[in-house]
Design an enzyme around this catalytic site. Structure first.
Site, PDB file in Angstrom:
ATOM      1  N   HIS A 202       0.841  -1.208   0.000  1.00 27.60           N
ATOM      2  CA  HIS A 202       0.000   0.000   0.000  1.00 27.60           C
ATOM      3  C   HIS A 202       0.876   1.257   0.000  1.00 27.60           C
ATOM      4  O   HIS A 202       1.288   1.739   1.057  1.00 27.60           O
ATOM      5  CB  HIS A 202      -0.891  -0.034   1.244  1.00 27.60           C
ATOM      6  CG  HIS A 202      -1.890   1.074   1.315  1.00 27.60           C
ATOM      7  ND1 HIS A 202      -3.068   0.943   2.008  1.00 27.60           N
ATOM      8  CD2 HIS A 202      -1.895   2.331   0.811  1.00 27.60           C
ATOM      9  CE1 HIS A 202      -3.757   2.078   1.918  1.00 27.60           C
ATOM     10  NE2 HIS A 202      -3.054   2.944   1.206  1.00 27.60           N
TER      11      HIS A 202
ATOM     12  N   HIS B 264       1.520   5.194  -2.220  1.00 24.86           N
ATOM     13  CA  HIS B 264       1.026   6.161  -3.203  1.00 24.86           C
ATOM     14  C   HIS B 264       2.240   6.707  -3.935  1.00 24.86           C
ATOM     15  O   HIS B 264       3.048   7.410  -3.336  1.00 24.86           O
ATOM     16  CB  HIS B 264       0.256   7.287  -2.509  1.00 24.86           C
ATOM     17  CG  HIS B 264      -0.972   6.785  -1.794  1.00 24.86           C
ATOM     18  ND1 HIS B 264      -2.216   6.773  -2.374  1.00 24.86           N
ATOM     19  CD2 HIS B 264      -1.115   6.247  -0.563  1.00 24.86           C
ATOM     20  CE1 HIS B 264      -3.089   6.257  -1.522  1.00 24.86           C
ATOM     21  NE2 HIS B 264      -2.449   5.926  -0.409  1.00 24.86           N
TER      22      HIS B 264
ATOM     23  N   HIS C 138      -5.183  -0.167   6.032  1.00 25.86           N
ATOM     24  CA  HIS C 138      -4.837   0.734   7.143  1.00 25.86           C
ATOM     25  C   HIS C 138      -5.828   0.772   8.304  1.00 25.86           C
ATOM     26  O   HIS C 138      -6.386   1.821   8.619  1.00 25.86           O
ATOM     27  CB  HIS C 138      -4.564   2.150   6.616  1.00 25.86           C
ATOM     28  CG  HIS C 138      -5.581   2.745   5.664  1.00 25.86           C
ATOM     29  ND1 HIS C 138      -6.939   2.678   5.859  1.00 25.86           N
ATOM     30  CD2 HIS C 138      -5.415   3.455   4.519  1.00 25.86           C
ATOM     31  CE1 HIS C 138      -7.557   3.308   4.875  1.00 25.86           C
ATOM     32  NE2 HIS C 138      -6.648   3.783   4.046  1.00 25.86           N
TER      33      HIS C 138
ATOM     34  N   ASP D 179       1.344   2.820   3.777  1.00 21.07           N
ATOM     35  CA  ASP D 179       0.478   3.898   3.275  1.00 21.07           C
ATOM     36  C   ASP D 179       1.322   5.141   2.955  1.00 21.07           C
ATOM     37  O   ASP D 179       0.921   6.272   3.246  1.00 21.07           O
ATOM     38  CB  ASP D 179      -0.649   4.223   4.262  1.00 21.07           C
ATOM     39  CG  ASP D 179      -1.798   4.965   3.572  1.00 21.07           C
ATOM     40  OD1 ASP D 179      -1.708   5.223   2.356  1.00 21.07           O
ATOM     41  OD2 ASP D 179      -2.785   5.294   4.261  1.00 21.07           O
TER      42      ASP D 179
END
Ligand code: DOR
Ligand code: ZN
Length: 461
Positions: A62, A64, A236, A309
């Site tokens: 996970h 970005h 998360h 995350d």
């Protein structure tokens, strides 16, 4: 150029065995060629790994990476460099880009960019709905069969608010064995919230996001997974109520897994007293009781995966009033240190269990064997390895990050456990904590072998 790499005197951590003792490892032609004692190879690059652990390269489920469209925060290149320095060999990235990863062209673009950078695998998750707008399903089947072989689908950043759409998404995903990765949240409860709702939000005068927002979202998604039989992976998780629901779902044998992000077990909402926007995330940092419940859920196996995350943002998006700041913090370069310091160091997890939640567990959920990717330190396997010193104490210095963004809450923290070397597809991409030009070596191997640089026999395993 050296003929290969010889890792000397490393403590080997592999799976499913666990620690198998001290050994030397020869890496050549992209593969782990030999594991043994007293190995010699004059023409190889020798890495002294005494006191260090060699483990399968970490797998991030996970992150970005912001490409396409938000390259001022991060791109696949800077994200890959951050990942390699953090010990990762594979990074799954979220589709909340611009345009979003909601079709095969964008998915293939991101995948190919990762191959071009050649520092780790970059594997896109696809959006559940077109443009992540929550209205109409994205062409998940098409993304699943394209070159990027998307297996995980998520509108992360936002929940899929419409339960009927989520139900259809799960029914669809089930038909091709894909995962729905849920950002579970009840939007009407968390609307305009800035931090966890509780004593500190009242004290600071910031609008709260109640833990029930996540818990209700998780409950709905588990109900739909039970109805449809689809594999639901909850992203998360941050609250005691959520992990309790997952524990119960697992007891009932439902196809539900979950992850925790490193910040949710390392920090709680009391740290927001200084209004530091690097502590603003969604889901927000929760209470001490929630953190205790997450630690318990890590220890008893309710939480399957440790993720970051990783959410890079530019200075102008963080150095602003709290309620205007973006949500999220970077995490790829601090994850292993936080896990060793907070989880292994404090007796929550054994080193084996901690590393397994950062390698085998995400690789299994994402069915990475279809890439020929097997997270083990074994002769004949593709050499995707991390060598780290579990005792080395270091200070987090955001100016040294390879990520394009510096929005970390850990600046100045002292962490135990430091990545020394990362080997990707047999090439030394990080040496002594610094990037090398190993990328060129990876690319030449890929060219020589075709595809993912793996032996066909491995692909068939
Ligand atoms: O903190 C977060 N940042 N939570 C999210 O759901 C999205 C992410 C981002 O993309 O910045
Ligand atoms: Zn996210």
């Amino acid at each position: 150029m050296a003929d290969g790499i010889l890792i000397k005197a490393a403590t080997v951590l592999t799976f499913p065995q666990g620690f198998t003792g001290e050994a030397d490892i020869k890496v050549k032609g992209g593969l782990i060629q030999k594991i043994g004692r007293g190995l010699r190879a004059e023409s190889y690059e020798v890495l002294d790994a005494s006191g260090c652990i060699v483990a399968p390269g970490l797998v991030e489920m996970h992150a970005h990476l912001r490409e396409p469209g938000m390259e001022y925060k991060e791109d696949v290149g800077s994200g890959s460099r951050a990942a390699a320095c953090g010990g990762y060999s594979a990074v799954f990235c979220m589709p909340n880009t611009d345009p979003s990863i909601d079709n095969s062209s964008v998915a293939e673009y991101v995948f190919d960019r990762g191959e071009d950078e050649g520092l780790c695998m970059v594997l896109p998750h696809g959006a559940v709905t077109q443009g992540r707008q929550g209205q109409a399903l994205a062409p998940m089947g098409e993304m699943g069969t394209c070159r990027a072989h998307v297996k995980g689908f998520s509108d992360d950043g936002s929940p899929v608010a419409d339960s009927e759409i989520m139900r259809r998404a799960m029914e669809y995903a089930r038909t091709f064995d894909a995962l729905i990765i849920s950002h579970s949240e009840e939007p009407s409860l968390s609307a305009d919230g800035q931090m966890n709702e509780g004593y500190y939000s009242t004290f600071l005068g910031l609008r709260g996001i109640p833990p029930e927002s996540e818990r209700i979202g998780v409950f709905r998604d588990i109900c739909l997974a039970e109805k449809t039989g689809a594999h639901l992976h909850l992203a998360h998780l941050s609250t005691a109520g959520s992990v309790e629901l997952v524990r119960d779902a697992k007891k009932r044998g439902l196809p539900v897994t979950c992850e925790v992000a490193t910040h949710h077990f390392s920090l709680d909402d009391s740290s927001l007293m200084g209004y530091d926007t690097n502590l603003k995330m969604n889901p927000p940092l929760r209470s001490k009781a929630d953190v205790a419940a997450l630690l318990e859920a890590l220890a008893d196996g309710t939480i399957d995966v440790i993720a970051t995350d990783h959410a890079p943002h530019a200075p102008h998006e963080k150095e602003t009033e709290f309620d205007r700041a973006e949500f999220g913090c970077v995490g790829l370069e601090t994850a292993l240190g936080l896990v060793i310091t907070r989880l292994v160091g404090e007796g929550v997890l054994t080193m084996e269990d901690a590393i397994s939640k950062m390698t085998v567990a995400p690789a299994r959920l994402m069915k990475m064997e279809r890439w020929g990717y097997l997270p083990a330190v074994e002769e004949g396997l593709p050499a995707n390895l991390v060598v780290f010193d579990p005792e080395q104490v270091w200070t987090v210095d955001p100016t040294a990050f390879k990520s394009r963004s510096r929005n970390t809450p850990y600046a100045g923290w002292s962490l135990r456990g430091k990545v020394k070397h990362t080997i990707f597809r047999g090439a030394l991409v990080v040496k002594d904590g610094q990037l090398t030009s190993g990328r060129d070596a990876v690319l030449s191997q890929v060219k020589n072998r075709g595809g993912n640089g793996q032996k066909q026999s491995q692909l068939n395993r």
